[in-house]
Design a protein around this motif. Structure first.
Motif, PDB file in Angstrom:
ATOM      1  N   ARG A 218       0.748  -1.404   0.029  1.00 16.15           N
ATOM      2  CA  ARG A 218       0.031  -0.090  -0.035  1.00 16.15           C
ATOM      3  C   ARG A 218       0.926   1.316   0.004  1.00 16.15           C
ATOM      4  O   ARG A 218       0.610   2.223  -0.846  1.00 16.15           O
ATOM      5  CB  ARG A 218      -1.160  -0.022   1.164  1.00 16.15           C
ATOM      6  CG  ARG A 218      -2.077   1.293   1.238  1.00 16.15           C
ATOM      7  CD  ARG A 218      -2.742   1.073   2.267  1.00 16.15           C
ATOM      8  NE  ARG A 218      -3.688   0.037   2.677  1.00 16.15           N
ATOM      9  CZ  ARG A 218      -4.957  -0.047   1.915  1.00 16.15           C
ATOM     10  NH1 ARG A 218      -5.438   0.937   1.248  1.00 16.15           N
ATOM     11  NH2 ARG A 218      -5.624  -1.139   2.154  1.00 16.15           N
ATOM     12  N   ARG A 219       2.012   1.117   0.760  1.00 17.93           N
ATOM     13  CA  ARG A 219       2.741   2.339   0.899  1.00 17.93           C
ATOM     14  C   ARG A 219       3.619   2.539  -0.415  1.00 17.93           C
ATOM     15  O   ARG A 219       3.788   3.658  -0.944  1.00 17.93           O
ATOM     16  CB  ARG A 219       3.888   2.252   2.031  1.00 17.93           C
ATOM     17  CG  ARG A 219       3.286   2.568   3.232  1.00 17.93           C
ATOM     18  CD  ARG A 219       4.171   2.900   4.523  1.00 17.93           C
ATOM     19  NE  ARG A 219       5.382   1.836   4.476  1.00 17.93           N
ATOM     20  CZ  ARG A 219       5.299   0.999   5.322  1.00 17.93           C
ATOM     21  NH1 ARG A 219       4.290   0.665   6.121  1.00 17.93           N
ATOM     22  NH2 ARG A 219       6.425  -0.057   5.523  1.00 17.93           N
ATOM     23  N   THR A 222       1.265   4.217  -2.759  1.00 14.45           N
ATOM     24  CA  THR A 222       1.100   5.738  -2.496  1.00 14.45           C
ATOM     25  C   THR A 222       2.478   6.575  -2.881  1.00 14.45           C
ATOM     26  O   THR A 222       2.339   7.490  -3.582  1.00 14.45           O
ATOM     27  CB  THR A 222       1.012   5.815  -0.883  1.00 14.45           C
ATOM     28  OG1 THR A 222      -0.104   5.174  -0.665  1.00 14.45           O
ATOM     29  CG2 THR A 222       0.774   7.327  -0.732  1.00 14.45           C
ATOM     30  N   ALA A 223       3.544   5.842  -2.814  1.00  8.75           N
ATOM     31  CA  ALA A 223       4.619   6.411  -3.559  1.00  8.75           C
ATOM     32  C   ALA A 223       4.733   6.698  -4.729  1.00  8.75           C
ATOM     33  O   ALA A 223       5.493   7.661  -5.256  1.00  8.75           O
ATOM     34  CB  ALA A 223       5.838   5.686  -2.868  1.00  8.75           C
ATOM     35  N   GLY A 225       2.189   7.293  -6.595  1.00  8.86           N
ATOM     36  CA  GLY A 225       1.197   8.123  -6.916  1.00  8.86           C
ATOM     37  C   GLY A 225       0.029   7.430  -7.307  1.00  8.86           C
ATOM     38  O   GLY A 225      -0.930   7.832  -8.114  1.00  8.86           O
ATOM     39  N   THR A 227      -3.387   4.481  -6.162  1.00  7.35           N
ATOM     40  CA  THR A 227      -4.411   4.148  -5.054  1.00  7.35           C
ATOM     41  C   THR A 227      -4.609   2.608  -4.978  1.00  7.35           C
ATOM     42  O   THR A 227      -4.205   1.940  -5.892  1.00  7.35           O
ATOM     43  CB  THR A 227      -5.441   5.023  -5.278  1.00  7.35           C
ATOM     44  OG1 THR A 227      -6.230   4.364  -6.164  1.00  7.35           O
ATOM     45  CG2 THR A 227      -5.187   6.484  -5.361  1.00  7.35           C
ATOM     46  N   ARG A 228      -5.145   2.342  -4.055  1.00  5.90           N
ATOM     47  CA  ARG A 228      -5.901   0.850  -3.682  1.00  5.90           C
ATOM     48  C   ARG A 228      -6.624   0.433  -4.787  1.00  5.90           C
ATOM     49  O   ARG A 228      -6.993  -0.515  -5.165  1.00  5.90           O
ATOM     50  CB  ARG A 228      -6.395   0.670  -2.425  1.00  5.90           C
ATOM     51  CG  ARG A 228      -7.588   1.547  -2.304  1.00  5.90           C
ATOM     52  CD  ARG A 228      -8.037   1.256  -0.586  1.00  5.90           C
ATOM     53  NE  ARG A 228      -9.080   1.847  -0.255  1.00  5.90           N
ATOM     54  CZ  ARG A 228     -10.215   1.256  -0.051  1.00  5.90           C
ATOM     55  NH1 ARG A 228     -10.443   0.162  -0.478  1.00  5.90           N
ATOM     56  NH2 ARG A 228     -11.486   2.163   0.096  1.00  5.90           N
ATOM     57  N   THR A 230      -6.219   1.353  -8.262  1.00  7.43           N
ATOM     58  CA  THR A 230      -5.429   1.331  -9.364  1.00  7.43           C
ATOM     59  C   THR A 230      -5.361  -0.189 -10.107  1.00  7.43           C
ATOM     60  O   THR A 230      -5.479  -1.085  -9.317  1.00  7.43           O
ATOM     61  CB  THR A 230      -3.975   1.532  -9.168  1.00  7.43           C
ATOM     62  OG1 THR A 230      -3.735   2.959  -8.606  1.00  7.43           O
ATOM     63  CG2 THR A 230      -3.142   1.434 -10.306  1.00  7.43           C
TER      64      THR A 230
END
Length: 265
Positions: A218-219, A222-223, A225, A227-228, A230
């Motif tokens: 998950r991180r 996010t890094a 750009g 989201t979950r 995607t």
């Protein structure tokens, strides 16, 4: 039309090929071919072959239909090496590959080429929607993502159905494939990378598919750009390579590894 790489592919329409007759399109395709020897797959009546024969470099034309082979040898034998063979059984030893690919066998031809290492540029005339997919226009597919670390796929133009005889029901598209000078993933790691991609494409969303394959997935999203929500088809080549490197790092830590299924790319 043939649907398997075990089937022969040639220039006759019953074998799936619509012959190119528009000389403007012929010129466009030939102009995309870099300097160097050329291998043409599925020469048909020789519309592209005659244009390529104007080059100083060697040209080899492959055709399965014996009548067309004989015709090409009569008219171009002094300038072109004409080979009577199935394009799916010919090794691409020239740096440049050109083909008006029979629409019904596009995927077998692509797989056959992508698994070979001698060529550097391929200019392929495909069905329009297939060319768009392979160039990742509107989202990528499993096949493209599986080979992105080693190849660039670009859409080089649309070809109207009127440029072919017999006229197909859909337009064509020119797909330009170039081998990367610096791979995003080492070629020796192709198997593990493609297995990860195949696993990621098993679900509609990327996060559930890669959970357990990538540390802190998950991180990582996010890094990047993302989201979950995607989808796998939204990642570009660089992000697929980054995803794989994350999985490699996880394996080095002694945790789970990418699935063992072979990627059918």
């Amino acid at each position: 039309m043939p649907s398997s790489s075990r089937r022969a592919v040639g220039g006759r329409h019953e074998l799936g090929q619509n012959l190119l007759v528009d000389q403007r399109v012929v010129a466009r395709i030939a102009a995309l071919v870099p300097p160097g020897p050329v291998l043409e797959l599925g020469a048909g009546d020789g519309a592209l072959t005659r244009r390529l024969a104007r080059r100083e470099e060697a040209v080899t034309a492959v055709e399965l239909d014996p009548a067309r082979v004989a015709g090409l040898r009569r008219t171009l034998g002094g300038r072109v090496r004409v080979v009577h063979a199935d394009m799916l059984r010919v090794r691409a030893t020239a740096p440049n590959v050109v083909s008006n690919v029979p629409f019904g066998v596009t995927t077998p031809v692509l797989r056959h080429l992508l698994r070979q290492r001698a060529w550097t540029t391929a200019v392929l005339l495909l069905q329009w929607e297939v060319a768009r997919k392979r160039a990742a226009v509107g989202g990528t597919t499993l096949l493209t993502a599986s080979w992105w670390p080693w190849y660039e796929f670009d859409l080089a133009g649309r070809v109207p159905a009127s440029a072919f005889r017999p006229r197909p029901s859909v337009d064509g598209g020119i797909l330009l494939i170039r081998r990367r000078e610096v791979p995003l993933v080492p070629l020796a790691e192709r198997g593990p990378y493609q297995r990860l991609v195949a696993e990621a494409f098993r679900g509609d969303r990327l996060l559930p598919a890669i959970r357990g394959l990538v540390p802190a997935s998950r991180r990582w999203l996010t890094a990047q750009g993302l989201t979950r929500w995607t989808r796998p088809g939204e990642l570009n080549a660089e992000r697929w390579a980054a995803l794989y490197r994350g999985a490699v790092e996880l394996r080095r830590r002694g945790a789970a590894t990418p699935g063992s299924r072979d990627a059918r790319a």
